[in-house]
Design a protein around this motif. Sequence first.
Motif, PDB file in Angstrom:
ATOM      1  N   GLU A 255      -2.596   5.998   1.518  1.00  0.00           N
ATOM      2  CA  GLU A 255      -4.152   5.327   1.987  1.00  0.00           C
ATOM      3  C   GLU A 255      -5.247   6.462   2.809  1.00  0.00           C
TER       4      GLU A 255
ATOM      5  N   LEU B 237      -6.895   4.426  -1.836  1.00  0.00           N
ATOM      6  CA  LEU B 237      -6.113   3.499  -2.054  1.00  0.00           C
ATOM      7  C   LEU B 237      -5.651   2.802  -2.888  1.00  0.00           C
TER       8      LEU B 237
ATOM      9  N   ILE C 138       1.028  -1.173   0.141  1.00  0.00           N
ATOM     10  CA  ILE C 138       0.074   0.076  -0.429  1.00  0.00           C
ATOM     11  C   ILE C 138       1.383   1.381   0.172  1.00  0.00           C
TER      12      ILE C 138
END
Length: 234
Positions: free
Chosen positions: A109, A145, A106
């Motif tokens: 976020e 995201l 990731i």
Amino acid sequence: MTLTWNEFLYGAKEIPFWAVSLRTVILYSFLIFATRFMRQRQIAILAGHNYLVAAGIASLAAVRMVNPETSLVAGIVVIILYAAANVFISYIDVKIPRKVDRRAIILVENGKLIKENMKDARITIDNLLGQLRIKNIFSLSDVFLAVVEPTGKINVVKKQSTLPVTRKQMKFPIKNVSVSTILIYDGKVQEDNLRSLGYDMKWLDNKIKEKGFLQVKDIFLAMLEGDGTLHVSA
């Protein structure tokens, strides 16, 4: 020019054109065999080692196709070993994925960069912003995201507040969307496709007349699009 079997298999300074052509066909055939042996995973290049195998096999085979002094046998052996090694590593990757390939990481976020993950993925801010612009996203604050996959591709989920209004939200009737289907190709009706959609020739005739065509033979392509519209090309 005479050519011995040994020169054909292991190379020589000069070999006839027909021998070069035959060696090329043999190597290409083994490349096709190797690709089929490695199945869909290799074609999609889902992991780093898959990419290395694809690049390695192609380059090694190409050298042996154009250089008569290289060994045909060695090229075939390399292709087979590359394919076998790839299948073995892919098997391990399925069983123990974290030991062979990287995981998805990731990067953003809820609009905020994750600096540690950016460093871990070796991705610069310019790389990330460039990928976002390709996806028509020009502000980090619009990103819910952003994930970099093991393949290197960056997938992005936008915040709900930035998404366009849907027909469901507006309480409009939902259109049935499906795969485009060919109804006429090169002046011939694809009757199986027409029946599978629940339509008949009368319906098709009416539709093509609405498009200004009188006969099926005058149409090169008629395709029912996913949104229910009929695309016609002469």
